[in-house]
Enzyme design. Structure first.
Site, PDB file in Angstrom:
ATOM      1  N   HIS A  27       0.878  -1.171   0.000  1.00  0.00           N
ATOM      2  CA  HIS A  27       0.000   0.000   0.000  1.00  0.00           C
ATOM      3  C   HIS A  27       0.911   1.215   0.000  1.00  0.00           C
ATOM      4  CE1 HIS A  27       0.983  -0.626   4.217  1.00  0.00           C
ATOM      5  NE2 HIS A  27       0.462   0.532   4.544  1.00  0.00           N
ATOM      6  N   HIS A  33       1.308   3.925   2.148  1.00  0.00           N
ATOM      7  CA  HIS A  33       1.784   4.669   3.317  1.00  0.00           C
ATOM      8  C   HIS A  33       3.278   4.924   3.156  1.00  0.00           C
ATOM      9  CE1 HIS A  33      -1.471   3.940   6.632  1.00  0.00           C
ATOM     10  NE2 HIS A  33      -1.464   5.204   6.256  1.00  0.00           N
ATOM     11  N   ASP A  72       5.833   4.824   5.060  1.00  0.00           N
ATOM     12  CA  ASP A  72       6.846   3.916   5.615  1.00  0.00           C
ATOM     13  C   ASP A  72       7.027   2.673   4.737  1.00  0.00           C
ATOM     14  OD1 ASP A  72       4.162   3.484   6.653  1.00  0.00           O
ATOM     15  OD2 ASP A  72       4.965   1.879   7.903  1.00  0.00           O
ATOM     16  N   HIS A  73       6.208   2.541   3.676  1.00  0.00           N
ATOM     17  CA  HIS A  73       6.329   1.396   2.768  1.00  0.00           C
ATOM     18  C   HIS A  73       6.870   1.789   1.388  1.00  0.00           C
ATOM     19  CE1 HIS A  73       4.044  -1.437   5.415  1.00  0.00           C
ATOM     20  NE2 HIS A  73       3.771  -0.260   5.965  1.00  0.00           N
ATOM     21  N   HIS A 124      -6.955  -2.496   5.872  1.00  0.00           N
ATOM     22  CA  HIS A 124      -6.108  -1.481   6.516  1.00  0.00           C
ATOM     23  C   HIS A 124      -6.821  -0.128   6.387  1.00  0.00           C
ATOM     24  CE1 HIS A 124      -2.404   0.165   8.071  1.00  0.00           C
ATOM     25  NE2 HIS A 124      -1.961   0.672   6.926  1.00  0.00           N
ATOM     26  N   ASP A 163       0.203  -4.240   6.002  1.00  0.00           N
ATOM     27  CA  ASP A 163      -0.478  -3.691   7.189  1.00  0.00           C
ATOM     28  C   ASP A 163      -1.950  -4.070   7.124  1.00  0.00           C
ATOM     29  OD1 ASP A 163       1.940  -2.558   7.697  1.00  0.00           O
ATOM     30  OD2 ASP A 163       1.273  -0.467   7.554  1.00  0.00           O
ATOM     31  N   HIS A 199       7.733  -4.854  11.077  1.00  0.00           N
ATOM     32  CA  HIS A 199       6.925  -3.637  11.265  1.00  0.00           C
ATOM     33  C   HIS A 199       6.600  -3.494  12.756  1.00  0.00           C
ATOM     34  CE1 HIS A 199       3.718  -0.672  10.495  1.00  0.00           C
ATOM     35  NE2 HIS A 199       4.121  -0.634   9.245  1.00  0.00           N
TER      36      HIS A 199
HETATM   37 ZN   LIG Z   1       3.172   0.595   7.849  1.00  0.00          ZN
HETATM   38 ZN   LIG Z   2       0.108   1.282   6.573  1.00  0.00          ZN
END
Ligand SMILES: [Zn+2]
Ligand SMILES: [Zn+2]
Length: 368
Positions: free
Chosen positions: A114, A116, A118-119, A219, A242, A317
């Site tokens: 996805h 976000h 942090d990914h 998510h 996530d 994570h």
């Molecule tokens: Zn994440």
């Molecule tokens: Zn996420």
């Protein structure tokens, strides 16, 4: 005896001081030391074995968005035969890959769970590094609806960088071809932004015995969000991305050898948020507490692993971060009761080797 020890210590001190004096005063000695250090670093090579006898998984980033000096953000690599596939590329992960001297020019496929930050935060940097290290074709970046926008944005932001590097390093000989520096977005159907998750599955690609399947997870409000399952010659790994506890993910993970699952201890997070609130920053405390609504707790992940009948569960994570080993105890509270065996905390550099002969999963850690 004491006298001898004293003499040896004095001699060692004299030698050390002599070596330091020689190093400081002689450029030739300094250059020799640099050459020796560079040789040692380069000669180590990649520690990921190339033999096609296993399905391999490497955790290249295991932290959540919260700061963690010891871990990069979301990053997992799956190696099947000669194929290297990267799942998510969070901030700081490329540094890990380079420090471990992985052949990142060989990684031509990226799957995003996805969008976000942090990914996806280091997608541009990872692409540039693979290109600079010799990748000859454009990086293929797969993801659900929205991937065109994400990849297009990184391509646009890095357009000047591509032009500089091509002008400086190509030498008119195709050493850094411009076309190989621009990523290509590949949309995984049928998942559409804005649609509630329906637990659907979709085969992303099937290549030389490796089948990669995307699994819709929950998510929300992030839609779509995907997990991925890799099947190779009878062995399998599932990466959750996530998500909350989600029965369709349990069904899709059925019988996997390895489940790489996110984990967020809501209880510990609440304590951290409480301390932040005490400093007067109720807004930030609220942001932190919001995350509990769309992440798996370690105990929920353990139950999912049990219900799916997976052999090994590894956490990634990890939120909140575990700065000291003893803090794993409260983070894992309840997990051992739910799942006494086949569960471990991940860390950057952890590899799982799943032998194709059906043997047990082996875990090792890459050295720097
Ligand atoms: Zn994440
Ligand atoms: Zn996420």
């Amino acid at each position: 005896m004491k006298k001898i020890i004293g003499l040896v210590a004095a001699l060692a001190l004299v030698l050390a001081l002599g070596a330091w004096a020689a190093f400081r005063s002689s450029p030739a000695v300094q250059d020799a030391v640099v050459a020796r250090a560079a040789h040692a670093a380069i000669a180590r090579g990649s520690q990921m074995p190339a033999a096609d006898d296993s399905l391999r998984v490497l955790l290249c980033g295991t932290s959540s968005p919260m700061p963690d000096r010891a871990a990069a953000k979301a990053c997992t690599i799956v190696v099947a035969g000669g194929q290297w596939v990267l799942v998510d590329i969070g901030p700081e992960a490329t540094e890990n890959l380079n420090r471990w001297r992985l052949p990142i020019a060989r990684i031509g496929t990226v799957l995003l769970t996805h969008f976000h930050s942090d990914h996806i935060g280091e997608l541009g940097e990872f692409n540039m590094q693979g290109w600079a290290q010799g990748r000859r074709d454009p990086l293929q970046v797969f993801g659900p609806d929205g991937i065109e926008q994400v990849v297009g944005g990184f391509n646009a932001a890095y357009a000047p960088d591509r032009a500089y590097r091509h002008a400086h390093h190509d030498h008119g000989k195709g050493l850094m071809p411009l076309a190989a520096g621009e990523m290509q977005a590949r949309t995984i159907a049928p998942f559409k932004a804005g649609e509630a998750p329906q637990g659907r599955r979709s085969v992303v690609f099937e290549r030389d015995g490796l089948v990669v399947t995307a699994i819709e997870v929950d998510h929300r409000p992030v839609t779509p969000a995907l997990a991925y399952r890799f099947d190779y010659k009878g062995r399998s790994v599932v990466i959750t991305g996530d998500t909350v506890y989600y029965p369709p993910l349990v069904a899709a993970a059925r019988g996997a050898d390895l489940l790489v699952s996110e984990g967020e201890s809501h209880a510990l997070l609440d304590i951290v948020a409480g301390e932040i609130a005490k400093t007067g920053d109720a807004r930030l405390a609220g942001v932190l507490r919001d995350t509990a609504s769309y992440h798996l707790t370690p105990v929920q992940a353990a139950k999912m692993a049990n219900e799916a009948g997976v052999r090994e569960l590894v956490f990634t994570h990890i939120a909140p971060p575990i700065p000291l080993r003893p803090m794993a105890v409260p983070w894992l509270r309840g997990v051992r009761e739910a799942r006494p065996d086949g569960v471990r905390l991940g860390h950057d550099g952890l590899t799982a080797t799943i032998p194709l002969d059906g043997g047990p999963v082996r875990f090792e850690t890459l050295r720097e």
